[in-house]
Scaffold this motif. Structure first.
Motif, PDB file in Angstrom:
ATOM      1  N   GLY A  59     -14.843   6.415  -4.938  1.00 12.77           N
ATOM      2  CA  GLY A  59     -16.209   5.440  -5.273  1.00 12.77           C
ATOM      3  C   GLY A  59     -15.358   4.322  -5.854  1.00 12.77           C
ATOM      4  N   VAL A  60     -13.616   4.642  -5.611  1.00  5.33           N
ATOM      5  CA  VAL A  60     -12.971   3.039  -6.274  1.00  5.33           C
ATOM      6  C   VAL A  60     -12.008   2.109  -5.341  1.00  5.33           C
ATOM      7  CG1 VAL A  60     -11.009   2.190  -7.923  1.00  5.33           C
ATOM      8  CG2 VAL A  60     -12.520   3.572  -8.623  1.00  5.33           C
ATOM      9  N   THR A  61     -12.845   1.211  -4.690  1.00  8.46           N
ATOM     10  CA  THR A  61     -11.741   0.256  -3.507  1.00  8.46           C
ATOM     11  C   THR A  61     -11.601  -0.673  -4.063  1.00  8.46           C
ATOM     12  OG1 THR A  61     -13.332  -0.457  -2.996  1.00  8.46           O
ATOM     13  CG2 THR A  61     -13.439   2.107  -2.306  1.00  8.46           C
ATOM     14  N   VAL A  62      -9.734  -1.369  -2.904  1.00 15.44           N
ATOM     15  CA  VAL A  62      -9.309  -1.925  -3.642  1.00 15.44           C
ATOM     16  C   VAL A  62      -8.911  -2.365  -2.178  1.00 15.44           C
ATOM     17  CG1 VAL A  62      -7.650  -3.664  -4.078  1.00 15.44           C
ATOM     18  CG2 VAL A  62      -8.355  -1.421  -5.829  1.00 15.44           C
ATOM     19  N   ILE A 118      -2.010  -3.227   1.731  1.00 12.12           N
ATOM     20  CA  ILE A 118      -2.742  -1.688   0.748  1.00 12.12           C
ATOM     21  C   ILE A 118      -2.676  -0.107   1.454  1.00 12.12           C
ATOM     22  CG2 ILE A 118      -4.598  -0.497  -0.970  1.00 12.12           C
ATOM     23  CD1 ILE A 118      -6.038  -3.827  -0.781  1.00 12.12           C
ATOM     24  N   LEU A 119      -1.242   0.897   1.470  1.00 15.24           N
ATOM     25  CA  LEU A 119      -1.475   1.700   1.609  1.00 15.24           C
ATOM     26  C   LEU A 119      -2.411   3.039   1.030  1.00 15.24           C
ATOM     27  CD1 LEU A 119       2.526   1.954   1.802  1.00 15.24           C
ATOM     28  CD2 LEU A 119       1.028   1.354   3.513  1.00 15.24           C
ATOM     29  N   ARG A 120      -2.283   3.118  -0.813  1.00 17.32           N
ATOM     30  CA  ARG A 120      -3.353   5.013  -0.625  1.00 17.32           C
ATOM     31  C   ARG A 120      -3.746   3.710  -2.446  1.00 17.32           C
ATOM     32  NH1 ARG A 120       1.884   5.726   1.135  1.00 17.32           N
ATOM     33  NH2 ARG A 120       2.875   6.079  -0.706  1.00 17.32           N
ATOM     34  N   LEU A 121      -4.441   4.637  -2.723  1.00 15.75           N
ATOM     35  CA  LEU A 121      -4.519   5.303  -4.465  1.00 15.75           C
ATOM     36  C   LEU A 121      -4.193   6.942  -4.535  1.00 15.75           C
ATOM     37  CD1 LEU A 121      -8.311   3.275  -4.864  1.00 15.75           C
ATOM     38  CD2 LEU A 121      -5.972   2.735  -6.087  1.00 15.75           C
TER      39      LEU A 121
END
Length: 330
Positions: A51-54, A42-45
């Motif tokens: 508050g949102v994490t993956v 995973i690179l980024r949102l």
């Protein structure tokens, strides 16, 4: 063979039959996980969503979404897809899922540069967010090295038993020719019996221990469920093989006729029926194991190669230690 040994052999054969006709064979790794040639990163949102994490879990098999916002966060399906099993996570919740876009990327052949971009659309409240990542292909391991270790583990036990029993038996046979008394003749068989017992017993214990550590280390990777239940489910009928091997090693050291037989059965159960699916780890770079890929490959080599070696060594020990028929004795 004594009645007790015959009963033990019958029990073992029934257990093996149950393995063959059932779906209880152990999985290659816990939780149904398998080795792979690539893994997601995973690179980024975009845009950033506090508050949102993956995160990637289980060495790329699934993703985990944690929602620490006051809004619901939904994983959106691919355009035009009818998939409706993707998670919707409420405030303070979390979810695990296997995303079809990552699965599709993982099935692609290794691209130039060993990287392949992917993206997953999310909706946080009324805001559309894109999870940006890529599939990476690490350099593959040296499979030849691990196959060589496996072959050495298979060859060493029977060779040591063969050489040990031959030398020890030869010395006692020489003494026996100098004295024709029956007690000296029995010494020949006793000496030959003790020649390889330690090799078979210790080798069986090493093989059983290697497989237990392999299954436990892979169970630690699974992100959901009780560790004990995950471990037992992954082990399958190895939970039959382990105590058979321990009993066989102990009985072999105690010089019981059933000992080498049980060692032979336990080695065959692991090396031929249960563990062969693990050898793909010799060729794949990504291994779902808690303590490092190379350690897991070593444990697999000891289980498969060592198990085959114990089968051969135990059979050789049983054959060499069997007393001559009464009619053949002078």
């Amino acid at each position: 063979m004594s009645r007790a040994a015959a009963r033990l052999a019958t029990t073992v054969l029934v257990s093996l039959f149950a393995v063959l006709v059932s779906n209880g064979v152990a999985l290659a790794h816990a939780g149904g996980l398998t080795s792979a040639s690539n893994e997601p990163v995973i690179l980024r949102l975009v845009p950033a969503s506090p508050g949102v994490t993956v995160t990637v879990v289980e060495y790329g098999a699934r993703l985990r979404l944690d929602n620490h916002t006051a809004e619901r966060v939904a994983v959106l399906p691919p355009p035009g897809s009818v998939i409706n099993a993707l998670p919707v996570v409420g405030p303070g919740g979390s979810a695990l899922w296997s995303d079809p876009r990552i699965v599709a990327a993982a099935r692609q052949p290794r691209p130039p540069g060993a990287r392949l971009d992917w993206s997953i659309p999310l909706r946080a409240g009324d805001t559309h967010v894109t999870l940006v990542g890529e599939q990476r292909w690490p350099p593959p391991p040296n499979a030849g090295l691990w196959w060589l270790i496996t072959i050495c583990a298979a060859v060493l036990p029977p060779v040591v038993v063969a050489l040990g029993t031959r030398r020890r038996g030869g010395r006692v046979l020489k003494r026996a020719t100098q004295c024709a008394e029956s007690a000296d003749s029995r010494d020949v068989f006793e000496s030959r019996r003790t020649g390889g017992r330690g090799v078979v017993a210790v080798g069986t214990a090493v093989v059983m221990g290697a497989h237990v550590v392999h299954m436990y280390g892979s169970s630690l990777v699974v992100a959901q469920g009780s560790l004990a239940l995950v471990f037992l489910a992954a082990a399958g009928f190895a939970v039959v093989g382990w105590p058979i091997g321990v009993a066989g090693a102990w009985l072999t050291l105690r010089n019981r006729p059933a000992g080498p037989l049980l060692c032979c059965v336990a080695g065959a159960l692991l090396a031929i029926i249960i563990a062969p699916a693990d050898v793909f780890s010799f060729h794949d770079a990504v291994i779902p194991f808690a303590w490092g890929a190379d350690l897991d490959r070593l444990l697999i080599a000891l289980t498969v190669g060592g198990g085959l070696g114990i089968v051969a060594a135990a059979w050789l020990l049983m054959r060499r230690t069997a007393p001559a028929p009464v009619g053949d004795q002078p």
